[in-house]
Design a protein around this motif. Structure first.
Motif, mmCIF file in Angstrom:
data_model
loop_
_atom_site.group_PDB
_atom_site.id
_atom_site.type_symbol
_atom_site.label_atom_id
_atom_site.label_comp_id
_atom_site.label_asym_id
_atom_site.label_seq_id
_atom_site.Cartn_x
_atom_site.Cartn_y
_atom_site.Cartn_z
ATOM 1 N N PHE A 1 -30.107 17.547 26.967
ATOM 2 C CA PHE A 1 -28.527 18.610 28.001
ATOM 3 C C PHE A 1 -27.052 17.950 27.379
ATOM 4 C CE2 PHE A 1 -33.589 17.504 30.001
ATOM 5 C CZ PHE A 1 -33.618 18.660 29.664
ATOM 6 N N VAL A 2 -27.284 16.737 27.074
ATOM 7 C CA VAL A 2 -25.867 16.410 27.453
ATOM 8 C C VAL A 2 -25.264 16.703 25.477
ATOM 9 C CG1 VAL A 2 -24.215 14.423 26.773
ATOM 10 C CG2 VAL A 2 -26.000 13.573 28.320
ATOM 11 N N SER A 3 -25.401 16.969 25.071
ATOM 12 C CA SER A 3 -25.399 17.497 23.811
ATOM 13 C C SER A 3 -25.305 18.957 23.962
ATOM 14 C CB SER A 3 -26.083 17.037 23.128
ATOM 15 O OG SER A 3 -25.963 16.249 22.258
ATOM 16 N N THR A 4 -25.753 19.827 24.664
ATOM 17 C CA THR A 4 -25.983 20.379 25.336
ATOM 18 C C THR A 4 -24.517 21.189 25.852
ATOM 19 O OG1 THR A 4 -28.251 21.555 24.666
ATOM 20 C CG2 THR A 4 -26.519 23.473 27.079
ATOM 21 N N SER A 5 -23.920 20.385 26.712
ATOM 22 C CA SER A 5 -22.786 21.072 28.214
ATOM 23 C C SER A 5 -22.150 20.431 27.070
ATOM 24 C CB SER A 5 -23.355 19.596 28.965
ATOM 25 O OG SER A 5 -24.381 20.156 30.077
ATOM 26 N N VAL A 6 -21.982 19.950 26.311
ATOM 27 C CA VAL A 6 -20.544 19.097 25.624
ATOM 28 C C VAL A 6 -20.784 20.042 24.677
ATOM 29 C CG1 VAL A 6 -19.652 17.324 24.210
ATOM 30 C CG2 VAL A 6 -21.047 16.868 25.652
ATOM 31 N N VAL A 7 -21.258 20.495 23.906
ATOM 32 C CA VAL A 7 -21.148 21.769 22.788
ATOM 33 C C VAL A 7 -20.343 22.837 22.680
ATOM 34 C CG1 VAL A 7 -21.978 22.747 21.298
ATOM 35 C CG2 VAL A 7 -23.098 20.195 21.218
ATOM 36 N N SER A 8 -21.503 23.419 24.257
ATOM 37 C CA SER A 8 -20.701 23.862 24.630
ATOM 38 C C SER A 8 -19.884 24.247 25.115
ATOM 39 C CB SER A 8 -21.639 24.814 25.939
ATOM 40 O OG SER A 8 -23.809 24.451 25.663
ATOM 41 N N ALA A 9 -18.990 23.086 25.921
ATOM 42 C CA ALA A 9 -17.582 23.481 26.509
ATOM 43 C C ALA A 9 -16.845 23.375 25.841
ATOM 44 C CB ALA A 9 -18.061 22.026 27.598
ATOM 45 N N ALA A 10 -17.341 22.946 24.930
ATOM 46 C CA ALA A 10 -16.353 22.847 23.787
ATOM 47 C C ALA A 10 -16.525 23.766 22.527
ATOM 48 C CB ALA A 10 -16.697 21.873 22.236
ATOM 49 N N THR A 11 -17.208 24.208 21.998
ATOM 50 C CA THR A 11 -17.486 26.176 21.814
ATOM 51 C C THR A 11 -16.702 26.841 22.320
ATOM 52 O OG1 THR A 11 -19.045 24.948 20.670
ATOM 53 C CG2 THR A 11 -18.880 27.592 20.893
ATOM 54 N N ALA A 12 -16.620 26.387 24.137
ATOM 55 C CA ALA A 12 -15.815 27.417 25.027
ATOM 56 C C ALA A 12 -14.406 27.520 24.724
ATOM 57 C CB ALA A 12 -15.943 27.742 26.075
ATOM 58 N N SER A 13 -14.028 26.014 24.530
ATOM 59 C CA SER A 13 -12.286 26.258 24.551
ATOM 60 C C SER A 13 -12.198 26.183 23.317
ATOM 61 C CB SER A 13 -12.357 23.919 24.881
ATOM 62 O OG SER A 13 -13.085 23.553 23.632
ATOM 63 N N ALA A 14 -12.439 26.249 22.588
ATOM 64 C CA ALA A 14 -12.498 26.882 20.227
ATOM 65 C C ALA A 14 -12.277 28.044 20.754
ATOM 66 C CB ALA A 14 -13.221 26.472 19.774
ATOM 67 N N GLN A 15 -12.710 28.924 21.629
ATOM 68 C CA GLN A 15 -12.841 30.373 21.736
ATOM 69 C C GLN A 15 -11.519 30.863 22.088
ATOM 70 O OE1 GLN A 15 -15.262 33.122 20.776
ATOM 71 N NE2 GLN A 15 -17.131 31.172 19.325
ATOM 72 N N LEU A 16 -11.714 30.055 23.120
ATOM 73 C CA LEU A 16 -9.995 30.555 23.992
ATOM 74 C C LEU A 16 -8.803 30.267 23.375
ATOM 75 C CD1 LEU A 16 -10.914 29.266 27.890
ATOM 76 C CD2 LEU A 16 -10.830 31.268 26.978
ATOM 77 N N GLY A 17 -8.918 29.170 22.348
ATOM 78 C CA GLY A 17 -7.874 28.932 22.033
ATOM 79 C C GLY A 17 -7.766 29.285 19.776
ATOM 80 N N SER A 18 -8.524 30.045 19.812
ATOM 81 C CA SER A 18 -8.639 31.541 19.240
ATOM 82 C C SER A 18 -8.093 32.361 19.269
ATOM 83 C CB SER A 18 -9.754 31.854 18.509
ATOM 84 O OG SER A 18 -10.362 32.076 19.581
ATOM 85 N N GLU A 19 -7.814 32.749 20.454
ATOM 86 C CA GLU A 19 -6.811 33.825 21.111
ATOM 87 C C GLU A 19 -5.540 33.649 22.209
ATOM 88 O OE1 GLU A 19 -8.090 37.315 20.945
ATOM 89 O OE2 GLU A 19 -9.822 36.473 19.798
ATOM 90 N N VAL A 20 -5.882 32.770 22.557
ATOM 91 C CA VAL A 20 -4.525 31.555 23.835
ATOM 92 C C VAL A 20 -3.594 30.883 22.588
ATOM 93 C CG1 VAL A 20 -3.754 30.813 25.849
ATOM 94 C CG2 VAL A 20 -5.822 32.421 25.298
ATOM 95 N N ASP A 21 -1.943 30.847 22.925
ATOM 96 C CA ASP A 21 -1.381 29.770 22.142
ATOM 97 C C ASP A 21 -1.648 28.405 23.312
ATOM 98 O OD1 ASP A 21 -1.213 30.919 19.002
ATOM 99 O OD2 ASP A 21 0.582 31.632 20.283
ATOM 100 N N LEU A 22 -2.182 27.200 22.886
ATOM 101 C CA LEU A 22 -2.293 26.632 24.085
ATOM 102 C C LEU A 22 -1.287 25.240 23.834
ATOM 103 C CD1 LEU A 22 -6.100 25.813 24.429
ATOM 104 C CD2 LEU A 22 -5.031 27.008 26.002
ATOM 105 N N PRO A 23 -0.830 24.549 24.550
ATOM 106 C CA PRO A 23 0.102 24.166 25.144
ATOM 107 C C PRO A 23 -0.644 22.344 24.616
ATOM 108 C CG PRO A 23 0.407 24.289 26.987
ATOM 109 C CD PRO A 23 -0.579 25.562 26.160
ATOM 110 N N PHE A 24 -1.349 22.177 24.279
ATOM 111 C CA PHE A 24 -1.764 21.164 24.459
ATOM 112 C C PHE A 24 -3.111 21.193 23.497
ATOM 113 C CE2 PHE A 24 -2.769 23.107 28.512
ATOM 114 C CZ PHE A 24 -4.051 23.590 28.483
ATOM 115 N N PRO A 25 -3.790 19.943 22.845
ATOM 116 C CA PRO A 25 -5.354 20.607 22.206
ATOM 117 C C PRO A 25 -6.421 21.552 22.679
ATOM 118 C CG PRO A 25 -4.322 17.618 21.526
ATOM 119 C CD PRO A 25 -3.203 18.886 23.165
ATOM 120 N N SER A 26 -7.116 21.627 21.938
ATOM 121 C CA SER A 26 -8.437 22.453 22.920
ATOM 122 C C SER A 26 -9.676 21.153 23.645
ATOM 123 C CB SER A 26 -9.344 23.185 22.157
ATOM 124 O OG SER A 26 -9.895 22.125 20.806
#
Length: 685
Positions: free
Chosen positions: A193-218
């Motif tokens: 359950f912990v890995s599911t949440s962490v991987v999902s949150a990290a993947t969602a941030s990577a998806q956003l980072g691929s579309e928007v230039d973020l001023p901070f790390p993903s």
């Protein structure tokens, strides 16, 4: 056993009282056809000694505590009493049974949606890892991985038919094996359950980072997503099956749009890009049979990551309507088979291989190549919604698991407490958030590392299902269930999952280090909480070894506190439900309680009717067991009535013992009730 005449104890210890002189084997009573009375039987010595309320269980074995009092080692005598269930007890039992039946509200589609967002949403984080290892052979690897689930479906169906109880596979192993093994399963589930949440949150941030230039790390976005949904969970928002079904439907429609448009674009472009990727992939990976098999094998090992969420279905099996569980597994399996292999083939047919390996969002790149920016944005929005829903699912699933562990007295009862207004289990949510933060930080915020560890955790969790069924067939073969998986299927599933685990470790041994560290750490925590009184006794024994410590006032104060703490941890009674008076069966059940539960109060409950009466040797055997285990007080509770779910719930209310701490033997195949209706634990054949 009588004590020796010169037996002495320390002044602060219990004083044993010698029983009155009596014959060990009195003269037999006249043969009247009835069994001898308890008083006139060969157990008269035990009976007369136990009738003296001030006497203690006699033992010649010296205590391990030489200087300090050890009163907590002796639980006192049990008692025999008859319980008449009140109208309130019966009403509570009936209400409990009706409440259990009302919980079966999920049809096949709503039940599929709860885990379907995890299963079908896993393509967003599985594809990059699979392509990196499988290359141009990724569609083959994913297809093989999805076909493997044909082995798991009959296994999971038989387990759910035998034990339709939430919390699997923890509850499967708890009922089919020992509690330590079940706690290891709980550790793996919590890591999943912990890995599911962490991987999902990290993947969602990577998806956003691929579309928007973020001023901070993903990784900061990932941390913000986790924090946001922790706050949402603390606010009391509960997962809704209808909301899950809506999200699942939107995701399925989006994937269908992507497949149709990408297939049409492939028809227009032809196979030029597919041939280019094929040639480039063979150039990088090698053309020898060994190199090709290696790529397919590595891709298969990580391709299992695309099926995550499948293991969540048994965790809410008691809420699924009767007969719909096999349909739910089918509804998840078939779309996963189509989605994984077909989408990966379309990716290789339209997207250059170097772009696939460099893109954070493979499916967004496919959408852009197929229809332009609008489809890429649609895929990104869909990914963020689905993955955020997966984060919330992980939090709620972990909360339910920790609540079940608290009811089983594995973790402190603090995990059952809720906030005053939102009714949210704050301790479970905050503990889960801390584990997520620790896991993400230890991986350096790298999605690839967490994904590889997630794949290893998921495979280990999936290995628990064939293992549970193997133990169930051996230890609880009398349980009624249908259908039945063959032994060949079970062993084959275990072998395949072992091959997958070995492949994941070989791909990146560092992930096994992460896995081992967290597994050992959480298991050790469960061990500490499960053996609280034993640890307190060790501390008390340490003080007992040093006379200098015993002379300190603060040590005496803490010594008394330790004795009180030991007594408190063993105060909660547990219950055994017995049908007969066979002493060998009773001994096995008492030994199970002694090894797996921290208690000094055991109640043996027997249901009887006036016509059949009470088994002739039941009271005598209980008295013998009460004599044999000085650290446990064994009570015999006789209840007139029929052994059925509502009666057991009524007794639980009368004795103030939760049904999760009531144990029974394995029922036969013609037993008219389901195990889930009792809420008890099976502890013997």
């Amino acid at each position: 056993m009588t004590p020796s005449s010169d037996y002495k104890t320390e002044p602060d210890a219990f004083i044993t009282i010698r029983p009155p002189e009596t014959q060990l084997h009195p003269e037999p009573t006249p043969d009247t056809g009835a069994p001898p009375s308890f008083e006139s039987s060969q157990f008269a010595v035990i009976y007369r000694r136990q009738r003296k309320t001030n006497s203690l269980k006699i033992t010649r074995t010296p205590s391990r505590f030489i200087h300090l009092p050890h009163a907590f080692e002796f639980a006192g005598w049990g008692e025999v009493r008859r319980v008449v269930l009140s109208e309130e007890d019966v009403a509570v039992g009936q209400s409990s049974l009706e409440s259990l039946k009302r919980r079966r509200v999920l049809g096949q589609f709503t039940a599929s949606a709860l885990a379907g967002n995890d299963v079908l949403g896993s393509v967003f984080y599985a594809f990059p890892a699979v392509v990196e290892q499988g290359g141009v052979f990724s569609p083959i690897s994913l297809t093989i991985a999805t076909f493997i689930l044909f082995l798991w479906r009959p296994i999971m169906e038989e387990l759910a038919s035998a034990l339709p109880i939430n919390g699997a596979p923890y509850t499967y192993l708890l009922n089919a094996s020992s509690k330590p093994l079940a706690l290891m399963a709980a550790t793996l589930l919590l890591l999943d359950f912990v890995s599911t949440s962490v991987v999902s949150a990290a993947t969602a941030s990577a998806q956003l980072g691929s579309e928007v230039d973020l001023p901070f790390p993903s990784w900061i976005i990932a941390a913000m997503i986790l924090f946001l949904f922790v706050v949402v969970s603390l606010s009391g928002l509960r997962e809704s099956a209808r909301i899950a079904l809506t999200v699942f439907s939107i995701h399925a429609i989006t994937m269908c749009i992507l497949i149709i448009i990408a297939a049409n674009r492939w028809r227009e472009m032809g196979n030029s890009q597919l041939r280019a990727n094929w040639n480039e992939g063979l150039l990088k990976g090698g053309t020898s049979p060994r190199a090709i098999i290696r790529q397919i094998y590595n891709g298969f090992c990580l391709g299992m990551l695309g099926l995550t969420g499948f293991e969540c279905v048994p965790s809410y099996v008691s809420r699924i309507k009767e007969g719909q569980y096999p349909n739910v597994l089918r509804n998840l399996h078939i779309p996963a088979m189509v989605l994984n292999g077909l989408l990966m083939l379309l990716v290789l047919a339209l997207v250059p291989l170097d772009v696939i390996l460099s893109e954070a969002s493979v499916l967004s790149a496919l959408g852009f190549r197929a229809a332009g920016p609008w489809l890429r944005i649609l895929i990104t929005v869909d990914a963020v919604i689905v993955l955020c829903g997966t984060v919330l699912t992980g939090i709620f699933s972990a909360g339910e698991l920790l609540a079940q562990l608290a009811e089983d007295r594995v973790v402190p009862s603090l995990f059952l407490k809720t906030l005053p207004f939102t009714r949210a289990p704050y301790m479970s949510i905050l503990t889960f958030a801390g584990l997520c933060a620790l896991l993400f930080a230890s991986a350096g915020g790298q999605l690839q590392v967490v994904s590889l560890m997630f794949s290893l955790v998921w495979l280990t969790v999936m290995s628990l299902f064939p293992l549970s069924l193997l133990l169930l067939k051996y230890n609880r073969h009398r349980l009624k269930r249908e259908p039945r998986a063959s032994l060949f299927v079970i062993v084959l599933a275990l072998l395949i999952v072992c091959v997958g685990i070995a492949g994941n470790i070989a791909i990146n041994p560092r992930t096994f280090g992460y896995f081992s560290a967290y597994f050992i750490g959480i298991t050790f925590f469960f061990f500490l909480t499960q053996h609280k009184s034993s640890l307190l006794k060790c501390l008390y024994w340490t003080i007992d070894q040093y006379l200098s410590l015993q002379n300190w006032r603060w040590t005496n104060h803490w010594g008394a506190s330790l004795v009180n703490a030991i007594a408190r941890t063993r105060r909660q009674p547990v219950c055994i439900l017995t049908k007969g008076d066979e002493i060998n069966q009773l001994v096995r059940m008492v030994m199970y309680v002694r090894k797996n539960e921290e208690t000094s109060n055991l109640k043996v409950v027997h249901f009887y009717d006036q016509e059949k009466g009470i088994p002739s040797e039941l009271e005598a055997n209980i008295k013998i067991l009460d004599e044999a285990f000085p650290e446990i007080s064994i009570d015999l509770v006789l209840v007139e009535g029929t052994f059925e779910p509502k009666a057991v719930a009524a007794v639980a209310h009368n004795l103030e013992i939760p049904t999760s701490l009531m144990f029974m033997t394995c029922p036969s195949s013609d037993f008219p009730h389901q195990i889930a209706e009792f809420g008890t634990r099976i502890i013997s054949l």
